[in-house]
Design a protein around this motif. Structure first.
Motif, PDB file in Angstrom:
ATOM      1  N   SER A   1       0.887  -1.373   0.056  1.00 49.49           N
ATOM      2  CA  SER A   1       0.045   0.089  -0.077  1.00 49.49           C
ATOM      3  C   SER A   1       0.891   1.183   0.133  1.00 49.49           C
ATOM      4  O   SER A   1       0.684   2.083  -0.641  1.00 49.49           O
ATOM      5  CB  SER A   1      -0.834  -0.042   1.071  1.00 49.49           C
ATOM      6  N   ALA A   2       1.752   1.205   0.856  1.00 48.07           N
ATOM      7  CA  ALA A   2       2.730   2.447   1.022  1.00 48.07           C
ATOM      8  C   ALA A   2       3.680   2.492  -0.153  1.00 48.07           C
ATOM      9  O   ALA A   2       3.916   3.657  -0.688  1.00 48.07           O
ATOM     10  CB  ALA A   2       3.184   2.439   2.185  1.00 48.07           C
ATOM     11  N   GLU A   5      10.413  -6.033  -4.305  1.00 47.06           N
ATOM     12  CA  GLU A   5       9.177  -6.575  -3.927  1.00 47.06           C
ATOM     13  C   GLU A   5       9.430  -8.162  -3.831  1.00 47.06           C
ATOM     14  O   GLU A   5       9.818  -8.608  -4.859  1.00 47.06           O
ATOM     15  CB  GLU A   5       8.019  -6.392  -4.625  1.00 47.06           C
ATOM     16  N   SER A  45      -0.540  -5.862   1.026  1.00 38.73           N
ATOM     17  CA  SER A  45      -1.917  -6.348   1.771  1.00 38.73           C
ATOM     18  C   SER A  45      -2.912  -5.798   0.848  1.00 38.73           C
ATOM     19  O   SER A  45      -3.966  -6.055   0.796  1.00 38.73           O
ATOM     20  CB  SER A  45      -1.906  -6.040   3.240  1.00 38.73           C
ATOM     21  N   ALA A 101     -12.132  -2.585   2.265  1.00 43.58           N
ATOM     22  CA  ALA A 101     -12.744  -1.786   2.974  1.00 43.58           C
ATOM     23  C   ALA A 101     -12.068  -0.263   2.956  1.00 43.58           C
ATOM     24  O   ALA A 101     -11.127  -0.350   3.407  1.00 43.58           O
ATOM     25  CB  ALA A 101     -13.134  -2.156   4.606  1.00 43.58           C
ATOM     26  N   VAL A 151      14.572  -8.571   0.038  1.00 48.95           N
ATOM     27  CA  VAL A 151      15.804  -7.656   0.690  1.00 48.95           C
ATOM     28  C   VAL A 151      16.217  -8.394   2.072  1.00 48.95           C
ATOM     29  O   VAL A 151      15.192  -8.648   2.602  1.00 48.95           O
ATOM     30  CB  VAL A 151      15.175  -6.028   0.678  1.00 48.95           C
ATOM     31  N   ALA A 206       2.759   1.292   7.380  1.00 49.96           N
ATOM     32  CA  ALA A 206       1.628   0.990   8.642  1.00 49.96           C
ATOM     33  C   ALA A 206       2.489   0.985   9.719  1.00 49.96           C
ATOM     34  O   ALA A 206       1.939   1.241  11.154  1.00 49.96           O
ATOM     35  CB  ALA A 206       0.651   0.055   8.359  1.00 49.96           C
ATOM     36  N   THR A 258      -7.127  -0.224   8.180  1.00 54.08           N
ATOM     37  CA  THR A 258      -5.763   0.473   8.104  1.00 54.08           C
ATOM     38  C   THR A 258      -5.360   1.022   6.753  1.00 54.08           C
ATOM     39  O   THR A 258      -4.201   1.514   6.561  1.00 54.08           O
ATOM     40  CB  THR A 258      -4.838   0.005   8.848  1.00 54.08           C
ATOM     41  N   ASN A 259      -5.765   0.426   5.787  1.00 54.46           N
ATOM     42  CA  ASN A 259      -5.351   0.752   4.167  1.00 54.46           C
ATOM     43  C   ASN A 259      -5.518   2.046   3.902  1.00 54.46           C
ATOM     44  O   ASN A 259      -4.498   2.690   3.196  1.00 54.46           O
ATOM     45  CB  ASN A 259      -5.969  -0.188   3.397  1.00 54.46           C
TER      46      ASN A 259
END
Ligand SMILES: Cc1cc2nc3c(=O)[nH]c(=O)nc-3n(C[C@H](O)[C@H](O)[C@H](O)COP(=O)(O)OP(=O)(O)OC[C@H]3O[C@@H](n4cnc5c(N)ncnc54)[C@H](O)[C@@H]3O)c2cc1C
Length: 550
Positions: free
Chosen positions: A16-17, A37, A90, A97, A229, A513, A524-525
């Protein structure tokens, strides 16, 4: 040895970030960026189809499938902690939501030392990021994140949840992220409503769909997949690059400007510790060379816990479709032909923030799903054949904090996750008070009318002691891990400063997060993408000057 490739910024994790950062840092054209990734491509049918959530939930091809340590507050049960291991992180496997969180969540961030992250400031960022698609197709806003009101495609059964709220004089809101005009004794954000979701035209609209897809077209972005990583490289307390493993081969990349960790609330602290940045006593025991003794790394873990209760229904719920092969087939054909129907929407359909007795602000989130399921040994849900629905409640702002530590110096080993749930008296009280709200909901005239039978364990048969024990024995994570590298004033209480820079190590930030000072009240997304968007501006300002982002 050949010289390591160089980029201005290295972003670890395309979640997400990481996707937001990849877009924002490449769009000005002044920087080169590499995203590394561990997971693979997100171009998979069950990721894109909203109801595919049930399958990616336990699919090791796209999911880290972590397990927590035995949690004393939950009767020493071991929780299953899925996390996305795929492009989009995620946001590619979540329940879609979209909840911004409540104003006081962010005011509390600012109070905890994250100056500049108060509600008034972050609200502007949310508004700039969102395009809201209302149920009638009208839109509001012009941001890249599409937030859809999907009520028209939801199960007709879901309207009973809102009627039940009305029976109880609980407010019913058109938009759970908006502020209703407060009625008497009502908090502006209090109430139930249809849940809005990051779904666009019947497809999941992950952070990768929103941000990475457009960024990848730029010549200054490089994305490596299937690459884990293993260490942040440092020299004289400056981050200089990373070492990663891809196809069994070890590679290095150098960062001219900064290394940014966006590996999520489990893996960002893990990676700091593997790199010698963490609690010295623990790391030395594992034989890890120390770079910085920072006891706060991995501490402060917060998450949401929720308990669900199941009911057999007198009317058709999603079970009548998803619990039978013929229903699944029909819904599948409808989805393929129209991108509509029951598979085009998430299973969490009605939700809302409510106040338990005496609370000044909403302190629980309720979820109502027009479906019930058993969990198979591999974690996958099996939808019941008979019609059923579930009511679920989650205390919003737990005060318990857990931690993440390394199990071993082997980068392939999963870390230890200790949620330390229900370890404060306040959290135990809220768990009971939250359960009282579920009792009320289950007894509303509307839900009594459509309930054929209450299933065991029956929450209506429980007194306060039994409610707490029920919570301990049955509650589980709602997958909102956060706060393990939290922002704050200084190294005694936090891992980064309010610009997400790791205290004590130059050119290194944690932006995901894990940087939340406290978990927000809802899912929390949205707050993670908001945080990354604001943080990207800070990265650009710190590297090019304030005028570059004006
Ligand atoms: C099953 C589930 C359901 C959820 N439902 C909702 C919901 O409905 N609504 C909501 O708002 N929130 C939901 N959440 C929570 C929300 O999705 C997360 O809070 C959010 O996505 C976290 O973003 P992040 O950037 O911090 O981490 P992530 O999105 O998890 O990204 C981290 C990325 O880093 C990669 N990575 C990790 N370690 C390494 C490494 N060593 N090297 C390279 N890459 C690495 C990972 O593979 C991953 O892609 C859910 C989460 C889960 C797991």
């Amino acid at each position: 040895m050949t010289k390591a490739p160089e980029f201005d910024f290295i972003i670890v994790g395309a979640g997400s970030a990481g996707c937001v950062l990849a877009d924002r840092l490449t769009e000005c054209g002044r920087f080169t960026v590499q995203v590394i990734e561990a997971g693979g491509s997100d171009q998979k049918f069950f990721i894109k189809m909203p109801m595919g959530y049930g399958l990616t939930f336990s699919d090791a091809r796209v999911n880290w499938k972590y397990q927590a340590e035995p949690d004393p507050g939950l009767g020493n049960r071991i929780g299953y902690w899925p996390r996305g291991k795929v492009i989009g992180g995620s946001s590619s496997i979540n329940a879609m939501a979209y909840m911004r969180g409540l104003p006081h969540d962010f005011d509390d961030w600012a109070k905890a030392g994250a100056t500049g992250w108060d509600w008034k400031t972050v609200q502007e960022t949310y508004e700039a990021l969102e395009t809201v698609v209302e149920a009638d197709g009208t839109t509001c806003g012009s941001g890249p994140i599409v937030v859809s009101d999907l009520r028209n495609a939801m199960s007709p059964f879901s309207r009973h949840f809102l009627d039940a709220a009305r029976d109880l004089n609980w407010p019913v809101l058109g938009d759970l992220n908006g502020s209703a005009s407060p009625g008497q004794n009502q908090h502006p954000n209090e109430g139930m409503g249809y849940m809005r979701a990051t779904v666009r035209n019947g497809r999941r609209w992950s952070a990768a769909d929103v941000f990475l897809r457009r960024a990848i077209k730029r010549h200054n972005l490089s994305v490596v997949i299937g690459a884990r990583v293993e260490r942040i490289l440092t020299k004289e307390k400056l981050a200089t690059g990373v070492r990663y493993r891809v196809n069994g081969e070890i590679r290095e990349t150098s960062a001219r400007r900064e290394v940014i960790l966006s590996a999520g609330a489990i893996d960002s602290p893990k990676l700091l510790m593997l790199s010698g940045i963490g609690p010295a006593a623990d790391l030395r025991t594992l034989g890890i060379d120390m770079v910085l003794d920072q006891p706060q790394v991995g501490q402060g873990l917060q998450d949401h816990l929720a308990v669900s209760h199941y009911y057999w229904a007198k009317e058709a719920t999603l079970n009548s479709i998803l619990g039978r092969r013929t229903g699944q087939f029909r819904a599948g054909v409808q989805y393929l032909l129209t991108r509509g129907g029951p598979l085009s929407v998430p299973v969490n359909q009605v939700s809302g923030y409510l106040r338990t007795s005496g609370a000044l602000v909403p302190d629980v989130q309720v979820y109502c799903n027009p479906a019930t399921y058993a969990t198979l040994p591999d974690g996958a849900p099996l939808v019941d054949r008979d019609n059923g629905f579930l009511l679920c409640v989650q205390p919003c702002r737990p005060t318990s904090r857990g931690w993440i530590t390394l199990r071993s110096a082997d980068p392939a080993a999963a870390p230890r996750i200790q949620p330390n749930s229900l370890s404060t008296a306040e959290d135990q009280r809220t768990a009971v008070a939250a359960s009282h709200l579920l009792q009320q909901l289950a007894q509303s005239p509307t839900l009594q009318r459509v309930t054929r039978a209450r299933r065991d364990p029956d929450i209506l048969e429980m007194d306060d002691d039994a409610l707490l024990e029920n919570f301990r024995q049955r509650a589980g994570t709602v997958f909102h891990a956060s706060c393990t590298c939290r922002m704050g004033d200084g190294p005694d209480t936090s891992v980064t400063d309010n610009r997400l820079r790791v205290h004590g190590i130059g050119r290194l930030r944690v932006i995901d997060a894990s940087a939340f000072p406290n978990v927000t009240s809802g899912n929390t997304n949205a707050p993670t993408m908001m945080l990354a968007d604001r943080a990207a501006r800070m990265v650009i300002e710190d590297n090019l000057g304030r005028s570059a982002v004006a």
